[in-house]
Design a protein around this motif. Structure first.
Motif, PDB file in Angstrom:
ATOM      1  N   GLN A 122       0.828  -1.210   0.000  1.00 37.96           N
ATOM      2  CA  GLN A 122       0.000   0.000   0.000  1.00 37.96           C
ATOM      3  C   GLN A 122       0.865   1.264   0.000  1.00 37.96           C
ATOM      4  O   GLN A 122       0.545   2.245  -0.691  1.00 37.96           O
ATOM      5  CB  GLN A 122      -0.928  -0.006   1.219  1.00 37.96           C
ATOM      6  CG  GLN A 122      -2.063  -1.029   1.123  1.00 37.96           C
ATOM      7  CD  GLN A 122      -2.912  -1.059   2.381  1.00 37.96           C
ATOM      8  OE1 GLN A 122      -2.422  -0.883   3.488  1.00 37.96           O
ATOM      9  NE2 GLN A 122      -4.219  -1.282   2.209  1.00 37.96           N
ATOM     10  N   ALA A 123       1.947   1.228   0.759  1.00 34.42           N
ATOM     11  CA  ALA A 123       2.848   2.384   0.776  1.00 34.42           C
ATOM     12  C   ALA A 123       3.473   2.607  -0.597  1.00 34.42           C
ATOM     13  O   ALA A 123       3.616   3.760  -1.063  1.00 34.42           O
ATOM     14  CB  ALA A 123       3.936   2.170   1.828  1.00 34.42           C
ATOM     15  N   ALA A 124       3.821   1.503  -1.261  1.00 33.55           N
ATOM     16  CA  ALA A 124       4.391   1.617  -2.604  1.00 33.55           C
ATOM     17  C   ALA A 124       3.345   2.148  -3.583  1.00 33.55           C
ATOM     18  O   ALA A 124       3.683   2.921  -4.511  1.00 33.55           O
ATOM     19  CB  ALA A 124       4.908   0.256  -3.060  1.00 33.55           C
ATOM     20  N   ALA A 125       2.091   1.791  -3.390  1.00 34.15           N
ATOM     21  CA  ALA A 125       1.015   2.294  -4.255  1.00 34.15           C
ATOM     22  C   ALA A 125       0.832   3.798  -4.061  1.00 34.15           C
ATOM     23  O   ALA A 125       0.606   4.546  -5.032  1.00 34.15           O
ATOM     24  CB  ALA A 125      -0.293   1.560  -3.950  1.00 34.15           C
ATOM     25  N   ARG A 126       0.922   4.271  -2.844  1.00 35.03           N
ATOM     26  CA  ARG A 126       0.820   5.717  -2.593  1.00 35.03           C
ATOM     27  C   ARG A 126       1.947   6.449  -3.309  1.00 35.03           C
ATOM     28  O   ARG A 126       1.749   7.512  -3.914  1.00 35.03           O
ATOM     29  CB  ARG A 126       0.896   6.008  -1.091  1.00 35.03           C
ATOM     30  CG  ARG A 126      -0.324   5.572  -0.292  1.00 35.03           C
ATOM     31  CD  ARG A 126      -0.248   6.132   1.125  1.00 35.03           C
ATOM     32  NE  ARG A 126      -1.290   5.622   1.985  1.00 35.03           N
ATOM     33  CZ  ARG A 126      -1.169   4.582   2.781  1.00 35.03           C
ATOM     34  NH1 ARG A 126      -0.010   3.910   2.808  1.00 35.03           N
ATOM     35  NH2 ARG A 126      -2.179   4.193   3.528  1.00 35.03           N
ATOM     36  N   GLN A 127       3.147   5.853  -3.200  1.00 35.86           N
ATOM     37  CA  GLN A 127       4.301   6.479  -3.852  1.00 35.86           C
ATOM     38  C   GLN A 127       4.096   6.570  -5.360  1.00 35.86           C
ATOM     39  O   GLN A 127       4.440   7.594  -5.976  1.00 35.86           O
ATOM     40  CB  GLN A 127       5.566   5.667  -3.537  1.00 35.86           C
ATOM     41  CG  GLN A 127       6.828   6.226  -4.205  1.00 35.86           C
ATOM     42  CD  GLN A 127       8.040   5.342  -3.969  1.00 35.86           C
ATOM     43  OE1 GLN A 127       8.021   4.465  -3.110  1.00 35.86           O
ATOM     44  NE2 GLN A 127       9.097   5.577  -4.728  1.00 35.86           N
ATOM     45  N   PHE A 129       1.134   6.428  -7.194  1.00 34.81           N
ATOM     46  CA  PHE A 129      -0.073   7.044  -7.756  1.00 34.81           C
ATOM     47  C   PHE A 129      -0.428   8.419  -7.175  1.00 34.81           C
ATOM     48  O   PHE A 129      -1.351   9.062  -7.666  1.00 34.81           O
ATOM     49  CB  PHE A 129      -1.261   6.098  -7.589  1.00 34.81           C
ATOM     50  CG  PHE A 129      -1.079   4.796  -8.320  1.00 34.81           C
ATOM     51  CD1 PHE A 129      -0.911   4.769  -9.703  1.00 34.81           C
ATOM     52  CD2 PHE A 129      -1.063   3.579  -7.636  1.00 34.81           C
ATOM     53  CE1 PHE A 129      -0.752   3.581 -10.387  1.00 34.81           C
ATOM     54  CE2 PHE A 129      -0.900   2.391  -8.318  1.00 34.81           C
ATOM     55  CZ  PHE A 129      -0.736   2.376  -9.691  1.00 34.81           C
ATOM     56  N   LEU A 130       0.246   8.830  -6.130  1.00 34.40           N
ATOM     57  CA  LEU A 130      -0.031  10.171  -5.597  1.00 34.40           C
ATOM     58  C   LEU A 130       1.034  11.145  -6.075  1.00 34.40           C
ATOM     59  O   LEU A 130       2.221  10.791  -6.155  1.00 34.40           O
ATOM     60  CB  LEU A 130      -0.056  10.126  -4.064  1.00 34.40           C
ATOM     61  CG  LEU A 130      -1.259   9.422  -3.419  1.00 34.40           C
ATOM     62  CD1 LEU A 130      -1.138   9.450  -1.910  1.00 34.40           C
ATOM     63  CD2 LEU A 130      -2.580  10.033  -3.869  1.00 34.40           C
ATOM     64  N   PRO A 131       0.637  12.387  -6.401  1.00 35.01           N
ATOM     65  CA  PRO A 131      -0.735  12.921  -6.307  1.00 35.01           C
ATOM     66  C   PRO A 131      -1.531  12.799  -7.609  1.00 35.01           C
ATOM     67  O   PRO A 131      -2.687  13.189  -7.672  1.00 35.01           O
ATOM     68  CB  PRO A 131      -0.502  14.374  -5.978  1.00 35.01           C
ATOM     69  CG  PRO A 131       0.763  14.707  -6.701  1.00 35.01           C
ATOM     70  CD  PRO A 131       1.615  13.458  -6.665  1.00 35.01           C
ATOM     71  N   ALA A 132      -0.908  12.243  -8.664  1.00 34.61           N
ATOM     72  CA  ALA A 132      -1.531  12.298 -10.001  1.00 34.61           C
ATOM     73  C   ALA A 132      -2.773  11.413 -10.129  1.00 34.61           C
ATOM     74  O   ALA A 132      -3.743  11.786 -10.788  1.00 34.61           O
ATOM     75  CB  ALA A 132      -0.497  11.897 -11.056  1.00 34.61           C
ATOM     76  N   GLN A 133      -2.777  10.246  -9.522  1.00 42.01           N
ATOM     77  CA  GLN A 133      -3.883   9.298  -9.718  1.00 42.01           C
ATOM     78  C   GLN A 133      -4.418   8.764  -8.383  1.00 42.01           C
ATOM     79  O   GLN A 133      -4.337   7.572  -8.088  1.00 42.01           O
ATOM     80  CB  GLN A 133      -3.407   8.122 -10.583  1.00 42.01           C
ATOM     81  CG  GLN A 133      -2.966   8.495 -11.992  1.00 42.01           C
ATOM     82  CD  GLN A 133      -2.416   7.301 -12.746  1.00 42.01           C
ATOM     83  OE1 GLN A 133      -1.312   6.825 -12.469  1.00 42.01           O
ATOM     84  NE2 GLN A 133      -3.195   6.805 -13.700  1.00 42.01           N
ATOM     85  N   PRO A 134      -4.983   9.617  -7.576  1.00 42.28           N
ATOM     86  CA  PRO A 134      -5.454   9.156  -6.248  1.00 42.28           C
ATOM     87  C   PRO A 134      -6.548   8.092  -6.339  1.00 42.28           C
ATOM     88  O   PRO A 134      -6.699   7.292  -5.411  1.00 42.28           O
ATOM     89  CB  PRO A 134      -5.986  10.446  -5.614  1.00 42.28           C
ATOM     90  CG  PRO A 134      -6.281  11.351  -6.765  1.00 42.28           C
ATOM     91  CD  PRO A 134      -5.255  11.039  -7.799  1.00 42.28           C
TER      92      PRO A 134
END
Length: 254
Positions: A122-127, A129-134
């Motif tokens: 999940q942390a890697a997903a935040r890295q 996709f944020l902030p461009a694709q929340p």
């Protein structure tokens, strides 16, 4: 003179006296909840007392007399074996309870390991996709309690691993995903082990309880034969009636 209808007493060799306590296998006292894995006190008394009756019935001085009343050596030996089997089933049930507790503890540990790995994803997903694709964070159930219950964790973890495999998240290698998949399998297996041990324990207890009822019935059969062979109030019956748990001056009523 009318015959006594009071329950047959139990003979306690340690004290050398009779007691009017009546064995109840089906409905033991329920003042306090006992562990279902262990014998209750009534069952313990029944197996112990039945064992005493078997010991008496196997004595040569009594066995010959009992054989004439259809209490054969085979009957007595089978009862002796079943007493040991019932005790073994109780031990097996207790072992299943311990194994289930161990599996429960393993489940908790496996869940913690799995959650740590999922949070890493999940942390890697935040890295990534944020902030461009929340909106992409929803694929990873970010912001949700993914372990609210077992079914949710099993389902969500599978989906998270699958999405991570598709999205090539930073720092999430194929080796890491293989490890997480193994962790998920360990978590599922720990629950399967709990169910298995619970089922085995219940089966052992059911079979044990049924066997104890049968043991009691056959113990009564021996005592009835002994009651007839060595009648109450007869001087020569005192010894045999004592060994077979019969009152000296009253007939056996079960």
């Amino acid at each position: 003179m009318s015959e006594s209808t009071s329950p047959a007493p139990l003979f306690t060799p340690e004290s050398g006296i009779y007691t009017n306590a009546q064995i109840s296998v089906v409905e033991p006292p329920v003042a306090k909840r006992r562990s279902p894995s262990t014998l209750n006190r009534a069952q313990e008394r029944e197996l112990c007392f039945a064992g005493q009756i078997v010991t008496a019935a196997k004595k040569s001085a009594y066995a010959t007399v009992l054989a004439t009343r259809e209490i054969t050596s085979e009957f007595v030996n089978t009862l002796e074996l079943d007493i040991a089997t019932a005790a073994a089933k109780s031990r097996n049930a207790a072992n299943c309870t311990v194994a289930k507790r161990t599996a429960t503890a393993n489940e908790g540990a496996a869940e913690r390991v799995l959650l740590r790995s999922l949070r890493t994803i999940q942390a890697a997903a935040r890295q990534k996709f944020l902030p461009a694709q929340p909106e992409r964070l929803a694929d990873y159930y970010i912001g949700q309690r993914i372990n609210e219950n077992r079914a949710m964790l099993e389902s969500f973890s599978q989906n998270i691993i699958a999405k991570a495999s598709e999205d090539s998240l930073p720092g999430i290698t194929s080796a890491f995903l293989t490890s997480v998949t193994t962790q998920r399998g360990d978590y599922i297996a720990s629950y399967t082990a709990q169910v298995t041990e619970l089922a085995r324990g219940k089966q052992e207890r059911q079979e044990r309880d049924a066997q104890i009822l049968s043991i009691r019935e056959r113990r009564w059969r021996i005592q009835r034969a002994a009651d007839a062979a060595w009648p109450p109030k007869e001087p020569t019956s005192a010894g045999p009636r004592t060994e077979f748990g019969l009152r000296p001056n009253a007939p056996f009523v079960f």
